[in-house]
Design an enzyme around this catalytic site. Sequence first.
Site, short mmCIF file in Angstrom:
data_model
loop_
_atom_site.label_atom_id
_atom_site.label_comp_id
_atom_site.label_asym_id
_atom_site.label_seq_id
_atom_site.Cartn_x
_atom_site.Cartn_y
_atom_site.Cartn_z
N ARG A 96 1.16 -1.06 0.42
CA ARG A 96 -0.14 -0.20 0.09
C ARG A 96 0.76 1.27 0.17
O ARG A 96 1.61 1.32 1.03
CB ARG A 96 -1.00 0.04 1.45
CG ARG A 96 -1.46 -1.27 1.38
CD ARG A 96 -2.23 -0.80 3.34
NE ARG A 96 -3.45 -0.07 3.17
CZ ARG A 96 -4.29 -0.17 3.86
NH1 ARG A 96 -3.44 -0.25 5.04
NH2 ARG A 96 -4.91 0.46 3.61
N GLY A 105 -6.38 7.58 -3.65
CA GLY A 105 -7.28 6.30 -5.25
C GLY A 105 -5.13 7.10 -5.86
O GLY A 105 -5.79 6.31 -7.08
N ARG A 346 -7.87 8.33 8.45
CA ARG A 346 -7.14 9.27 8.64
C ARG A 346 -8.13 10.86 8.84
O ARG A 346 -9.53 9.90 8.58
CB ARG A 346 -6.18 9.27 7.34
CG ARG A 346 -7.75 9.23 5.85
CD ARG A 346 -7.13 9.30 4.75
NE ARG A 346 -8.84 9.32 4.10
CZ ARG A 346 -8.25 7.63 2.70
NH1 ARG A 346 -7.24 7.83 1.58
NH2 ARG A 346 -9.05 7.64 1.92
N SER A 792 -2.43 52.52 -0.51
CA SER A 792 -3.51 50.96 -0.33
C SER A 792 -2.76 50.47 -1.45
O SER A 792 -2.57 51.47 -1.97
CB SER A 792 -5.10 51.67 -0.86
OG SER A 792 -5.56 49.91 -1.18
N TYR A 879 -5.72 46.72 7.01
CA TYR A 879 -6.85 46.04 6.60
C TYR A 879 -6.75 45.50 5.39
O TYR A 879 -5.85 45.61 5.00
CB TYR A 879 -8.09 46.84 6.97
CG TYR A 879 -8.11 48.03 5.63
CD1 TYR A 879 -7.83 48.01 3.84
CD2 TYR A 879 -7.01 49.71 6.09
CE1 TYR A 879 -7.46 48.64 3.01
CE2 TYR A 879 -6.94 50.22 5.26
CZ TYR A 879 -7.09 50.32 3.35
OH TYR A 879 -7.13 51.57 2.35
P1 ADP Z 1 -5.98 3.87 -0.92
O1 ADP Z 1 -4.84 4.56 -0.39
O2 ADP Z 1 -6.34 3.91 -2.43
O3 ADP Z 1 -7.06 4.35 -0.29
P2 ADP Z 1 -5.81 1.18 0.63
O4 ADP Z 1 -3.74 1.09 0.79
O5 ADP Z 1 -5.86 1.65 1.88
O6 ADP Z 1 -5.73 2.27 -0.96
O7 ADP Z 1 -6.30 -0.15 -0.01
C1 ADP Z 1 -7.13 0.01 -0.75
C2 ADP Z 1 -8.22 -1.53 -0.17
O8 ADP Z 1 -7.15 -2.70 0.15
C3 ADP Z 1 -9.28 -0.11 0.79
O9 ADP Z 1 -9.87 -0.62 1.44
C4 ADP Z 1 -8.05 -2.04 2.17
O10 ADP Z 1 -9.64 -1.46 2.78
C5 ADP Z 1 -7.98 -2.51 1.13
N1 ADP Z 1 -5.93 -3.80 1.79
C6 ADP Z 1 -5.19 -3.01 1.52
N2 ADP Z 1 -4.94 -3.22 2.51
C7 ADP Z 1 -5.58 -4.48 3.02
C8 ADP Z 1 -4.60 -5.67 3.81
N3 ADP Z 1 -3.90 -6.27 4.44
N4 ADP Z 1 -5.79 -6.73 3.99
C9 ADP Z 1 -6.87 -6.50 3.58
N5 ADP Z 1 -7.54 -5.82 2.54
C10 ADP Z 1 -6.37 -5.09 2.80
MG MG Z 2 -7.19 3.15 1.70
#
Ligand code: ADP
Ligand code: MG
Length: 917
Positions: A96, A105, A346, A792, A879
């Site tokens: 990730r 995304g 987040r 001004s 101002y």
């Molecule tokens: P984004 O930054 O686009 O949100 P993520 O890294 O959060 O991407 O991952 C996208 C999706 O994959 C998330 O919805 C998360 O639930 C799923 N996901 C990521 N890592 C895992 C994991 N270790 N186990 C299960 N689902 C995962």
């Molecule tokens: Mg995510």
Amino acid sequence: MAKYVYFFGKGKAEGKAEMKNLLGGKGANLAEMTNIGLPVPAGFTISTEVCTYYYANKKSFPKSLQSEVKKAIAKIEKAMGAKVGDVKNPLLVSIRSGARASMPGMMDTILNLGLNDEVAEGLVKKTNNRRFVYDSYRRFVQMYGDVVLGLKPVHKDEIDPFEVIIEAKKKSKGVHLDTELTADDLKDLVSLFKNAIKEKTGSDFPQDPMTQLWGAVGAVFGSWSNDRAIAYRKMYDIPESWGTAVNIQSMVFGNMGDDSGTGVAFTRDAATGENVFYGEYLMNAQGEDVVAGTRTPLPMSQLAKDNPTIYAQLDKIRKKLEKHYREMNDIEFTIQQGKLYMLQCRSGKRTAFAAIRIAVDMVEEKLITDKEALMRIDPEQLNQLLRPVFDLKEKESAVKSGRLLTKGLNAGPGAATGRVVFNAPDAEAWKKRGELVILTRIETSPEDIKGMDAAEGILTARGGMTSHAALVARQMGKVCVAGCAALDIDYSTHTMKVKGKLIKEGDWISLDGTTGEVIEGKVPTKPSEVLRVLVDKSLAPKEAPIYQEYAKIMAWADKYRRLKIRTNADQPDQALNAVAFGAEGIGLCRTEHMFFGEGKIGPMREMILADTVQERKAALAKLLPLQRSDFEGIFEAMNGRPVTIRTIDPPLHEFVPHEEAAQRQLAAQIGITYEKVHHRVESLHEFNPMLGFRGCRLGIIFPEITEMQSRAIFEAAANIQAKGIKVEPEVMIPLVGNVKELEHQEKIVRRVADEVMKEKGVKFRYLVGTMIEIPRGAITADEIATVAEFFSFGTNDLTQTTLGVSRDDAARFLVPYVEKEIYPKDPFEVLDRGGVGALMKIAVEKGRSVRSDLKVGICGEHGGDPSSVEFCHEINQNYVSCSPFRVPIARLAAARAALKDAPPSKTKKAAKKSKKK
Ligand code: ADP
Ligand code: MG
Ligand code: MG
């Protein structure tokens, strides 16, 4: 030795929330959630420093990384009791990305990494769930193929090559949903996918898990500089140097059957801000399914009914997170065979409505202070509260007449009307030529970002409240209706069918993002709640909850800001609007617009065409009463607040006609020959009107103009004062670069003031000052301030003259300049601090060195730009002045600037407090 890898798992993490710069937002929060005892699958984060290293060293990794990663994997393996690549008991992981600032995304996640043909068969034996295994495997090959091996759609009307294969499979099996495919179908998909990969890339899909892993890590770092990430960073001012982190985390599975699932939620309603659990989930699905919108997910309220135990656990986590972070959170979770796991949290993106409501509510819940509330609202967001909404009666009649096409999810509130386009590049192109467009997509993806930005509204056929379209729309403040299953969109013909109607590209539709209604044709709009209360006065404050929240925020802002806020207005109605928005005076009343008003342009032209002083004075005498009554209107509307009036500024040719027919007409009106008019207009022609005969230069060559204007101002002041209304005119001489220019004009203004006071037997207070808008004026400010009682900053002209750029001719190179980062922003929108700002600073310091009570303001367009307002605060201006509708934005921006540099005595306590948490 440098540390590049940070582990989290089993209730303990090496990182924490404060380490976002190093671990990225996702990694830091995974660590934090682990530390506060939430169920997070074990994993580790490769820090952003590796990303920096990667780009600084020809896309290679630091030497020690390999062994650090190995050790960390061993730790996960121990925590999870499974091993990467072990056929009997395999550990699968996700890869990730996660930058400092959340980039929804923007960079792709790979799930189920570690699967290969052998491991898959082993996992079937272990889980006794063949369908799950091949579902996971086909997802893995698909994601890996897309992200790492680059099998993506290339043309805008194309769809994902893997989706094409899936669709074909579904068709041949006669099913509609992914979930209806059998284990054998899925296994078949895996080999079809692998064939496609081999065909496209010439190599086999990698079977070795560690090769897969390093390929994926490289792809995440590589994606930091892909087009859509760059576009996103540009749009949200994220520096390229920040880099991304990579998280490697053991998988938990939401696709293990009907007791498993996955979801995305907000701890409060992200559209309205209401304090309710707001989200969506899907059973037997994996993470991306909810967000991508391939299946339409269920609301959290359904989970409360279907699985009260899990719901209760989640609700507890929701409250814990809000208490801990003191902020609305966006969470991702997965349920694996009835057990809940947290995968992300987040701070949640929200609409302006939600931002304000949440900030106000949290102050009332004592989660945050009013100062913190102010720091959480982006001043630009206030714009959204002022934007029009549909006129309910008009909408009802549209619905009654059968124009309601469908209803989707109310993902981004507000009203939008525009013409349908079916892809993002078209949205951009149409917008460029001045069209209003509604971007209509089956679902949106990060590639569509620029098109979404160009659109008035976004309409999608698939996806829920947390789909990409909905998330991004809310962040951009766009109107969005998502998940309209009734829309049958055909990209190739640029049409859609809905309710038996055919809607073609270019047809008008209207979206109500507050209710989710999609209506054929245009629907008229009406002012927002805030405007109805403040401007139209057609709504009582107590019936306007959004207004009440707005009013609280504004009251807090006023409590903390030091800068006064004025407005640029030259008509009483504009001035009144601005006062309703909180303006404390007029910072720039341009007089030239007045000359175009009823009955004025005639005498104005006579004045310009006059041959002698006598003729000119005769024409000016006709203008005097007209201009006086304009000023009376303004003074009355401002009711005692200071009003800065600028004497005539634009070059005279702007007031005369340039076409022959109009010149002939004018000649006939005044009773002179066409040739004379023509000749006079010709003689006014200038090569560089911006640097020509304008500003105080006019008043110096034609002192009778300044004289007339001063008289109009002061007679109006005397007349209004006689009505018992306080007046405080500030006469502002434009384009002064030399103190002698100002001396010349000041003499006239003061002489006329004395005359009027004598004639009328009254006294009134007034000031004489100048606009600082050419560099010489700024640099000799200590001379100019011996005469000027106020400055001004006319930053529109000051930017032109400092940069040597004509705003009207700059488009051709200024846009590329910003793209090339020569200027970080369009300097006409956001003040160029290094150049223009430096001059302003000099002017304030030099000016005050000779006149300590010199009043200083700004009246250029920048007066309503939050970053520029902050700068004005920093250089100790008195101002800022901006257009009426930006007054609320300037109030908030001024408060935030003041809070940022609050004196130490005030911040000490707050600093202590924030350290504690
Ligand atoms: P984004 O930054 O686009 O949100 P993520 O890294 O959060 O991407 O991952 C996208 C999706 O994959 C998330 O919805 C998360 O639930 C799923 N996901 C990521 N890592 C895992 C994991 N270790 N186990 C299960 N689902 C995962
Ligand atoms: Mg995510
Ligand atoms: Mg100017």
